[in-house]
Enzyme design. Structure first.
Site, PDB file in Angstrom:
ATOM      1  N   CYS A  92       0.817  -1.227   0.000  1.00 33.77           N
ATOM      2  CA  CYS A  92       0.000   0.000   0.000  1.00 33.77           C
ATOM      3  C   CYS A  92       0.845   1.269   0.000  1.00 33.77           C
ATOM      4  CB  CYS A  92      -0.938   0.010   1.199  1.00 33.77           C
ATOM      5  SG  CYS A  92      -2.023  -1.411   1.210  1.00 33.77           S
ATOM      6  N   HIS A 139      -3.352   7.179   2.558  1.00 33.21           N
ATOM      7  CA  HIS A 139      -3.757   5.890   2.005  1.00 33.21           C
ATOM      8  C   HIS A 139      -5.113   5.531   2.603  1.00 33.21           C
ATOM      9  CE1 HIS A 139      -4.086   1.779   0.980  1.00 33.21           C
ATOM     10  NE2 HIS A 139      -3.790   1.323   2.185  1.00 33.21           N
ATOM     11  N   ASN A 165     -10.113  -0.282   0.105  1.00 33.51           N
ATOM     12  CA  ASN A 165      -8.656  -0.163   0.107  1.00 33.51           C
ATOM     13  C   ASN A 165      -8.124  -0.660  -1.244  1.00 33.51           C
ATOM     14  OD1 ASN A 165      -5.902  -0.490   0.475  1.00 33.51           O
ATOM     15  ND2 ASN A 165      -6.084  -1.454   2.488  1.00 33.51           N
TER      16      ASN A 165
HETATM   17  O1  UT7 Z   1      -3.696  -1.124   3.746  1.00 32.60           O
HETATM   18  C1  UT7 Z   1      -2.817  -1.974   4.371  1.00 32.60           C
HETATM   19  C2  UT7 Z   1      -2.895  -1.888   5.810  1.00 32.60           C
HETATM   20  N1  UT7 Z   1      -4.159  -2.396   6.289  1.00 32.60           N
HETATM   21  C3  UT7 Z   1      -4.724  -1.827   7.297  1.00 32.60           C
HETATM   22  O2  UT7 Z   1      -4.212  -0.847   7.753  1.00 32.60           O
HETATM   23  C4  UT7 Z   1      -5.938  -2.457   7.882  1.00 32.60           C
HETATM   24  C5  UT7 Z   1      -5.807  -2.426   9.369  1.00 32.60           C
HETATM   25  N2  UT7 Z   1      -6.866  -3.092  10.110  1.00 32.60           N
HETATM   26  C6  UT7 Z   1      -8.139  -2.639  10.128  1.00 32.60           C
HETATM   27  O3  UT7 Z   1      -8.513  -1.737   9.422  1.00 32.60           O
HETATM   28  C7  UT7 Z   1      -9.081  -3.274  11.144  1.00 32.60           C
HETATM   29  O4  UT7 Z   1      -8.329  -4.006  12.078  1.00 32.60           O
HETATM   30  C8  UT7 Z   1     -10.159  -4.194  10.507  1.00 32.60           C
HETATM   31  C9  UT7 Z   1     -11.181  -3.343   9.784  1.00 32.60           C
HETATM   32  C10 UT7 Z   1      -9.515  -5.170   9.560  1.00 32.60           C
HETATM   33  C11 UT7 Z   1     -10.888  -4.962  11.613  1.00 32.60           C
HETATM   34  O5  UT7 Z   1     -11.428  -4.080  12.587  1.00 32.60           O
HETATM   35  P1  UT7 Z   1     -11.175  -4.336  14.145  1.00 32.60           P
HETATM   36  O6  UT7 Z   1     -11.923  -3.301  14.861  1.00 32.60           O
HETATM   37  O7  UT7 Z   1      -9.690  -4.416  14.353  1.00 32.60           O
HETATM   38  O8  UT7 Z   1     -11.894  -5.727  14.361  1.00 32.60           O
HETATM   39  P2  UT7 Z   1     -11.268  -7.116  14.880  1.00 32.60           P
HETATM   40  O9  UT7 Z   1     -10.372  -7.714  13.852  1.00 32.60           O
HETATM   41  O10 UT7 Z   1     -10.733  -6.921  16.249  1.00 32.60           O
HETATM   42  O11 UT7 Z   1     -12.580  -8.001  14.957  1.00 32.60           O
HETATM   43  C12 UT7 Z   1     -13.668  -7.661  15.842  1.00 32.60           C
HETATM   44  C13 UT7 Z   1     -14.785  -8.661  15.655  1.00 32.60           C
HETATM   45  C14 UT7 Z   1     -14.323 -10.117  15.698  1.00 32.60           C
HETATM   46  O12 UT7 Z   1     -15.321 -10.881  16.360  1.00 32.60           O
HETATM   47  P3  UT7 Z   1     -15.154 -11.279  17.911  1.00 32.60           P
HETATM   48  O13 UT7 Z   1     -13.880 -12.074  17.998  1.00 32.60           O
HETATM   49  O14 UT7 Z   1     -15.078  -9.978  18.655  1.00 32.60           O
HETATM   50  O15 UT7 Z   1     -16.394 -12.077  18.192  1.00 32.60           O
HETATM   51  C15 UT7 Z   1     -14.304 -10.531  14.243  1.00 32.60           C
HETATM   52  O16 UT7 Z   1     -14.491 -11.910  14.046  1.00 32.60           O
HETATM   53  O17 UT7 Z   1     -15.392  -8.496  14.365  1.00 32.60           O
HETATM   54  C16 UT7 Z   1     -15.487  -9.753  13.682  1.00 32.60           C
HETATM   55  N3  UT7 Z   1     -15.390  -9.519  12.257  1.00 32.60           N
HETATM   56  C17 UT7 Z   1     -16.468  -9.266  11.479  1.00 32.60           C
HETATM   57  N4  UT7 Z   1     -17.794  -9.186  11.755  1.00 32.60           N
HETATM   58  C18 UT7 Z   1     -18.616  -8.900  10.732  1.00 32.60           C
HETATM   59  C19 UT7 Z   1     -14.276  -9.472  11.482  1.00 32.60           C
HETATM   60  N5  UT7 Z   1     -14.601  -9.197  10.215  1.00 32.60           N
HETATM   61  C20 UT7 Z   1     -15.957  -9.064  10.179  1.00 32.60           C
HETATM   62  C21 UT7 Z   1     -16.895  -8.773   9.167  1.00 32.60           C
HETATM   63  N6  UT7 Z   1     -18.190  -8.705   9.484  1.00 32.60           N
HETATM   64  N7  UT7 Z   1     -16.510  -8.545   7.880  1.00 32.60           N
END
Ligand code: UT7
Length: 322
Positions: free
Chosen positions: A112, A248, A278
């Site tokens: 990215c 980004h 993204n």
């Molecule tokens: O461009 C390159 C660099 N990339 C980035 O910078 C991306 C960085 N990361 C992020 O933007 C975020 O971490 C995400 C958007 C990917 C995820 O958000 P988060 O607030 O960090 O969520 P998490 O991974 O901690 O997941 C929270 C919950 C989990 O469930 P439990 O364990 O709390 O029950 C996941 O299983 O959300 C669940 N989850 C979803 N639920 C519905 C994960 N993906 C989804 C989904 N729909 N698509």
């Protein structure tokens, strides 16, 4: 001799995938995606479209905006993690062929942060008097390396391309002011396509993009905040001097957190993640192009760019729009 951003262009494929569409594919919902990322839609290529097709269209757009012909380009650099071919030929070679020119052409892999890396390379080539006009492109068809069964990644990414022409100038006021690029391989398994290289190749079925999202988020906010703070400080600038923060576009929450650390108000933050998701190396030039088309970014405006991605790689840049 200085290097300036002479023109910008972009291209996105027609097909739009909404959060509602994704609800039918994986266990997700519009509310979760919107709240955690800001994304509402993303553009996706057709099966027969590849990265060089998008890159070529963005390049044509940048050439048209510069009122230049492809013949005037001295070099092409394409940043992509979704090249048409594994190893060779480079996507840049294919783009040069589509443009009908024979010139040095090379791909770079910085995920990215790719656009900021190409910007740094073009600046160095121009300041060393090697070339006068360099076409840099960030182009991705991420939909082709996404696991459409993995809700933690498939909702995040989109396809698109952005291009810029970086040209020589003797006018310091027009010049790219500063670029900061960096990488730390200790995070290499946080964002990875394990089965698409010689290390594991056919031995694994892990051929899709994998991400430790939450961990990546935390490092991204911390690292980008430091990068933008440092680049402003070493140029005796503050957030107040910036006309447009063009980050980004991975997640609006990352953008918001980084903008707050350098006190850049919301109205100066360019946000396109809601429309395109993204698009990795393409997201910054696509965002600049969109704001220029809307008449918001104008000649002489000072922009602060930042990006973070697989590797991890990261960087920031300070430049006026010209
Ligand atoms: O461009 C390159 C660099 N990339 C980035 O910078 C991306 C960085 N990361 C992020 O933007 C975020 O971490 C995400 C958007 C990917 C995820 O958000 P988060 O607030 O960090 O969520 P998490 O991974 O901690 O997941 C929270 C919950 C989990 O469930 P439990 O364990 O709390 O029950 C996941 O299983 O959300 C669940 N989850 C979803 N639920 C519905 C994960 N993906 C989804 C989904 N729909 N698509």
């Amino acid at each position: 001799m200085y290097a300036k951003l002479k023109s910008i262009g972009a291209y996105v494929p027609d097909k739009i995938l909404t959060n509602k569409d994704l609800e039918k594919i994986v266990d997700t919902n519009d509310e979760w995606i919107t709240k955690r990322t800001g994304i509402k839609t993303r553009h996706i290529v057709e099966d027969n479209e590849v990265t060089s097709d998008l890159a070529y269209m963005a390049a044509l757009n940048a050439l048209e905006n510069a009122e230049m012909s492809a013949e005037e380009i001295d070099m092409i650099i394409v940043a992509t993690i979704t090249p048409d071919y594994f190893a060779m030929p480079s996507t840049a070679c294919i783009v040069a062929q589509k443009l009908g020119i024979v010139r040095p052409a090379v791909d770079i892999s910085a995920a990215c942060t790719g656009f900021i890396y190409t910007l740094a390379q073009a600046k160095a080539f121009i300041e060393s008097n090697m070339y006068k006009n360099i076409l840099i492109i960030g182009a991705e068809t991420l939909s082709k390396i996404i696991n459409w069964k993995d809700r933690t990644t498939c909702v995040l990414f989109g396809d698109g391309a952005g291009a810029a022409i970086i040209s020589a100038t003797s006018n310091k006021d027009e010049a790219i002011i500063d670029i900061d690029i960096n990488a730390d391989g200790k995070y290499s398994d946080f964002l990875i396509t394990p089965g698409r290289g010689v290390k594991y190749g056919c031995e694994t079925n892990r051929t899709w993009l994998e991400m430790k999202g939450n961990e990546t988020f935390k490092v991204a906010v911390k690292t980008l905040s430091k990068s933008v703070t440092d680049i402003l400080k070493r140029n005796n600038l503050t957030g107040e001097n910036i006309d447009w923060f063009v980050p980004h576009q991975a997640n609006y929450r990352i953008i918001d957190a980084v903008a707050k650390t350098v006190q850049i108000p919301k109205e100066k933050c360019v946000l396109t993640v809601q429309k395109y998701g993204n698009t990795s190396s393409a997201s910054i030039p696509m965002a600049i192009n969109e704001m220029v088309q809307k008449g918001k970014i104008k000649k002489g405006d000072l922009m602060l760019l930042d990006a973070f991605g697989g590797g991890f790689t990261w960087g920031s840049a300070l430049l006026p729009f010209y």
